[in-house]
Design a protein around this motif. Structure first.
Motif, PDB file in Angstrom:
ATOM      1  N   MET A 109       0.855  -1.219   0.040  1.00 49.46           N
ATOM      2  CA  MET A 109       0.046  -0.126  -0.026  1.00 49.46           C
ATOM      3  C   MET A 109       0.887   1.269  -0.090  1.00 49.46           C
ATOM      4  O   MET A 109       1.764   1.383   0.970  1.00 49.46           O
ATOM      5  CB  MET A 109      -1.028   0.059   1.278  1.00 49.46           C
ATOM      6  N   GLN A 110       0.655   2.137  -0.845  1.00 51.03           N
ATOM      7  CA  GLN A 110       1.384   3.585  -0.986  1.00 51.03           C
ATOM      8  C   GLN A 110       0.615   4.602  -1.286  1.00 51.03           C
ATOM      9  O   GLN A 110      -0.172   4.639  -2.301  1.00 51.03           O
ATOM     10  CB  GLN A 110       2.486   3.273  -2.098  1.00 51.03           C
ATOM     11  N   ALA A 111       0.623   5.440  -0.551  1.00 51.39           N
ATOM     12  CA  ALA A 111      -0.155   6.660  -0.839  1.00 51.39           C
ATOM     13  C   ALA A 111       1.026   7.809  -0.902  1.00 51.39           C
ATOM     14  O   ALA A 111       1.960   7.964  -0.491  1.00 51.39           O
ATOM     15  CB  ALA A 111      -0.834   7.232   0.578  1.00 51.39           C
ATOM     16  N   LEU A 128      -7.444   5.540   1.946  1.00 48.37           N
ATOM     17  CA  LEU A 128      -6.627   4.339   1.517  1.00 48.37           C
ATOM     18  C   LEU A 128      -7.407   3.149   1.145  1.00 48.37           C
ATOM     19  O   LEU A 128      -7.355   2.429   0.278  1.00 48.37           O
ATOM     20  CB  LEU A 128      -5.793   3.681   2.756  1.00 48.37           C
ATOM     21  N   ALA A 129      -8.724   3.104   1.679  1.00 49.32           N
ATOM     22  CA  ALA A 129      -9.688   1.992   1.342  1.00 49.32           C
ATOM     23  C   ALA A 129     -10.427   2.287   0.231  1.00 49.32           C
ATOM     24  O   ALA A 129     -11.301   1.492  -0.467  1.00 49.32           O
ATOM     25  CB  ALA A 129     -10.608   2.037   2.512  1.00 49.32           C
ATOM     26  N   VAL A 138      -3.275   6.478  -4.467  1.00 47.44           N
ATOM     27  CA  VAL A 138      -3.087   5.390  -3.753  1.00 47.44           C
ATOM     28  C   VAL A 138      -3.194   4.357  -4.677  1.00 47.44           C
ATOM     29  O   VAL A 138      -3.511   4.032  -5.536  1.00 47.44           O
ATOM     30  CB  VAL A 138      -4.665   5.337  -2.762  1.00 47.44           C
ATOM     31  N   ARG A 139      -1.765   3.658  -4.473  1.00 47.26           N
ATOM     32  CA  ARG A 139      -1.536   2.345  -4.921  1.00 47.26           C
ATOM     33  C   ARG A 139      -1.486   1.108  -4.229  1.00 47.26           C
ATOM     34  O   ARG A 139      -1.175   1.303  -2.955  1.00 47.26           O
ATOM     35  CB  ARG A 139      -0.140   2.499  -5.838  1.00 47.26           C
ATOM     36  N   PHE A 140      -2.108   0.031  -4.757  1.00 45.56           N
ATOM     37  CA  PHE A 140      -1.851  -1.198  -3.938  1.00 45.56           C
ATOM     38  C   PHE A 140      -1.742  -2.341  -4.752  1.00 45.56           C
ATOM     39  O   PHE A 140      -2.362  -2.614  -5.934  1.00 45.56           O
ATOM     40  CB  PHE A 140      -3.401  -1.372  -3.304  1.00 45.56           C
ATOM     41  N   GLU A 156      -1.008  -1.511  -8.451  1.00 46.40           N
ATOM     42  CA  GLU A 156      -2.005  -0.814  -9.234  1.00 46.40           C
ATOM     43  C   GLU A 156      -2.711   0.241  -8.760  1.00 46.40           C
ATOM     44  O   GLU A 156      -2.552   0.655  -7.195  1.00 46.40           O
ATOM     45  CB  GLU A 156      -3.471  -1.881  -9.406  1.00 46.40           C
ATOM     46  N   THR A 157      -3.014   1.428  -9.414  1.00 42.22           N
ATOM     47  CA  THR A 157      -3.523   2.587  -8.835  1.00 42.22           C
ATOM     48  C   THR A 157      -5.234   2.498  -8.581  1.00 42.22           C
ATOM     49  O   THR A 157      -5.612   2.194  -9.256  1.00 42.22           O
ATOM     50  CB  THR A 157      -3.459   3.886  -9.898  1.00 42.22           C
ATOM     51  N   LEU A 158      -5.227   2.614  -7.187  1.00 42.20           N
ATOM     52  CA  LEU A 158      -6.534   2.304  -6.436  1.00 42.20           C
ATOM     53  C   LEU A 158      -7.233   3.699  -6.838  1.00 42.20           C
ATOM     54  O   LEU A 158      -8.699   3.399  -7.045  1.00 42.20           O
ATOM     55  CB  LEU A 158      -6.589   1.856  -5.028  1.00 42.20           C
ATOM     56  N   SER A 159      -6.862   4.756  -6.350  1.00 47.88           N
ATOM     57  CA  SER A 159      -7.531   6.069  -6.624  1.00 47.88           C
ATOM     58  C   SER A 159      -6.475   7.201  -7.045  1.00 47.88           C
ATOM     59  O   SER A 159      -5.480   6.926  -6.540  1.00 47.88           O
ATOM     60  CB  SER A 159      -8.358   6.337  -5.439  1.00 47.88           C
ATOM     61  N   ARG A 160      -7.003   8.180  -7.641  1.00 48.65           N
ATOM     62  CA  ARG A 160      -6.106   9.308  -7.709  1.00 48.65           C
ATOM     63  C   ARG A 160      -7.094  10.755  -7.751  1.00 48.65           C
ATOM     64  O   ARG A 160      -8.342  10.560  -7.929  1.00 48.65           O
ATOM     65  CB  ARG A 160      -5.280   9.180  -9.081  1.00 48.65           C
ATOM     66  N   ALA A 161      -6.278  11.667  -7.442  1.00 48.30           N
ATOM     67  CA  ALA A 161      -7.206  12.984  -7.627  1.00 48.30           C
ATOM     68  C   ALA A 161      -8.065  12.977  -9.023  1.00 48.30           C
ATOM     69  O   ALA A 161      -7.532  12.866 -10.061  1.00 48.30           O
ATOM     70  CB  ALA A 161      -6.151  14.164  -7.414  1.00 48.30           C
TER      71      ALA A 161
END
Length: 241
Positions: free
Chosen positions: A1-3, A46-47, A57-59, A62-67
């Motif tokens: 997990m990386q923010a 993060l979730a 946020v990458r998990f 994979e990119t989970l979410s971005r602005a």
């Protein structure tokens, strides 16, 4: 997990700002800080439960979410347990645990029921599988909620103040289950005020103030010799209670 550069705002007010956080597989991280520090909002980011106003946020690569974008589904690989139990009152403990695997993973009902009972055994509630939420204590309900999250076979578990609504006796029950998960090698991020859990089970402590991470390091170091005066004052207050 990386923010990276994580930011989230409500009604034009920044709640989380410029958060940089990387959590390797198998690590247990305790997130500490005063009320209103942005801990729960960061966890929800993060979730993938909150839109990002900056960063990403990458998990697992994979990119989970971005602005400016919509969060991607991770198919149950991230489990989350909230302050409130949010169990379905008309379903038994086993039915609560089995519901998501049947609906989301298309698991056969018989297999989902067997898995649910095994997970309830794991959290010490095998004998209560057929009980309804109103027949369970707060600690038991929270353990059902943990089993429900585990039923999706997550690789990362997020806990948002899971014991804040519980009496001390029930708090111990829930913390014991969380320690078991941490000891099993699962990746765990916990927003908590439970200093004993942070001291005994966390590999690392992150301290937040005003939506920012101001201290991040090994639990043994941060809890005994923090660099920041703000962290020291918070720990002195918490450990003195």
């Amino acid at each position: 997990m990386q923010a990276t550069g994580l930011g989230c705002s409500y009604h034009g007010r920044a709640v989380v700002s410029d958060v940089e956080l990387s959590v390797p597989a198998g690590q247990t991280v305790a997130v500490l800080g005063p009320s209103g520090a942005g801990k729960s909002t960061m966890l929800r980011c993060l979730a993938g439960l909150e839109p990002l106003h900056s960063g990403s946020v990458r998990f697992q690569g994979e990119t989970l979410s971005r602005a400016g974008g919509r969060p991607r589904s991770v198919g149950g690989r991230i489990g989350m347990v909230f302050q409130q139990f949010n169990l379905f009152p008309h379903l038994s403990a086993a039915q609560n645990v089995a519901l998501a695997p049947v609906r989301a993973r298309r698991l056969p009902k018989k297999q989902a029921r067997a898995q649910a009972r095994a997970l309830l055994d794991r959290v010490g509630l095998g004998e209560h599988a057929d009980h309804y939420p109103y027949e369970l204590s707060g600690g038991q309900q929270q353990r059902v909620a943990i089993a429900r999250a585990l039923a999706m076979e997550p690789e990362l578990m997020l806990f948002d103040e899971p014991t804040s609504a519980l009496d001390p006796e029930f708090t111990r029950e829930v913390l014991a289950v969380m320690r078991d998960l941490a000891d099993s090698g699962m990746t765990v991020i916990v927003v908590t005020h439970e200093m004993n859990f942070a001291r005994q089970s966390a590999d690392r402590v992150v301290f937040m103030v005003d939506g920012r991470i101001v201290e991040d390091g090994p639990a043994s170091v941060v809890l005994t010799n923090p660099r920041q005066e703000r962290t020291r004052r918070f720990l002195d207050q918490m450990l003195g209670e």
